[in-house]
Design a protein around this motif. Structure first.
Motif, PDB file in Angstrom:
ATOM      1  N   ASN A   4       0.876  -1.165   0.000  1.00 10.14           N
ATOM      2  CA  ASN A   4       0.000   0.000   0.000  1.00 10.14           C
ATOM      3  C   ASN A   4       0.905   1.203   0.000  1.00 10.14           C
ATOM      4  O   ASN A   4       2.035   1.115  -0.435  1.00 10.14           O
ATOM      5  N   LYS A  43       2.364  -9.956   7.871  1.00  5.77           N
ATOM      6  CA  LYS A  43       1.099  -9.656   7.210  1.00  5.77           C
ATOM      7  C   LYS A  43       0.532 -10.916   6.569  1.00  5.77           C
ATOM      8  O   LYS A  43       1.234 -11.634   5.862  1.00  5.77           O
ATOM      9  N   LYS A  46      -4.984  -9.805   3.162  1.00  9.21           N
ATOM     10  CA  LYS A  46      -5.350  -8.389   3.138  1.00  9.21           C
ATOM     11  C   LYS A  46      -5.465  -7.780   4.532  1.00  9.21           C
ATOM     12  O   LYS A  46      -5.849  -6.619   4.681  1.00  9.21           O
ATOM     13  N   ASP A  48      -4.293  -6.157   8.118  1.00  8.08           N
ATOM     14  CA  ASP A  48      -3.279  -5.163   8.443  1.00  8.08           C
ATOM     15  C   ASP A  48      -2.031  -5.835   8.998  1.00  8.08           C
ATOM     16  O   ASP A  48      -2.120  -6.867   9.695  1.00  8.08           O
ATOM     17  N   GLN A  50       1.000  -6.777  11.423  1.00 10.42           N
ATOM     18  CA  GLN A  50       1.101  -6.805  12.878  1.00 10.42           C
ATOM     19  C   GLN A  50       2.560  -6.794  13.282  1.00 10.42           C
ATOM     20  O   GLN A  50       3.401  -7.447  12.656  1.00 10.42           O
ATOM     21  N   ASP A  88       7.845  -0.682   7.019  1.00  6.21           N
ATOM     22  CA  ASP A  88       7.444   0.675   6.659  1.00  6.21           C
ATOM     23  C   ASP A  88       8.446   1.220   5.644  1.00  6.21           C
ATOM     24  O   ASP A  88       9.660   1.173   5.859  1.00  6.21           O
TER      25      ASP A  88
END
Length: 212
Positions: A4, A43, A46, A48, A50, A88
């Motif tokens: 995403n 993950k 779909k 989120d 963790q 991230d």
């Protein structure tokens, strides 16, 4: 491969290792700092991502064996089979940004993380999805799932016709006789460990060093 706007795929948990909750992982990033600093997330599908705490990790050939906080038995580790390892995007090193954002249209082979889940074809024949990549004896092998059959395919450049990563597909050019090892007998029962060992031995005759 952005999941995403902020998370990037850098690896995948594969299977339990031993009885104390350790789990094997394919890891595509250049840096282990993400593990040391507990920056990775897990993950599933779909859902989120963790957070997880990596208690320790060790290299074994071309895979990692992770010990993750809260996973203490083989049964618990089994629940995390095929979870993606993500991070991230803001935490990526510049080296990994350059790797993960590689231009896939330059005609060169893609990075390994682009191939997990891709569909393999031989001409128009659908062979299955690439579930895992391993490096026994230094040879890159793709594990392709075809129904109940697992095809072990040597990822040598001359055995690959072309990549179509926009459609998440790869087209193969197998040596004569390789696919017949797996696909000729449609009625065969699930393979025994002894049969799988024989097939892996047969695979060696098709394997050569991958051209750079």
């Amino acid at each position: 491969m952005n999941l995403n706007n902020s998370f990037v795929f850098i690896g995948k948990l594969t299977r339990p290792h031993g009885i104390h909750g350790e789990i094997c992982a394919q890891y595509f990033a250049e840096s282990f700092d993400y593990l040391k600093k507990n920056q990775i997330l897990l993950k599933a599908g779909k859902l989120d991502p963790q957070p997880c705490e990596v208690k320790s990790f060790k290299e074994q050939g071309n895979i990692l064996i992770l010990k993750i906080q809260g996973i203490n038995t083989r049964t618990e580790a089994e629940r995390y089979r095929n979870y993606d390892i993500v991070i991230d995007e803001k935490l990526l090193s510049q080296e990994d940004k350059d790797t993960i954002n590689n231009d896939e249209d330059d005609g060169e082979a893609p990075y390994l993380h682009h191939l997990i889940g891709a569909t393999a074809f031989y001409h128009s024949q659908h062979l299955g999805k690439i579930e895992e990549i391993a490096f026994p004896a230094g040879q890159e092998i793709w594990f392709i799932r075809n129904g109940t059959t697992e095809i072990l395919y040597p990822a040598v450049s001359q055995f690959i016709d072309h990549y179509d990563l926009k459609n998440n597909a790869v087209y193969l050019n197998p040596p004569e006789g390789l696919l017949e090892i797996y696909l000729n007998n449609d009625e065969k029962e699930e393979q025994s460990p002894a049969t799988k060992k024989i097939e892996k031995q047969n695979l060696k005759k098709f394997s050569t060093k991958k051209n750079q």
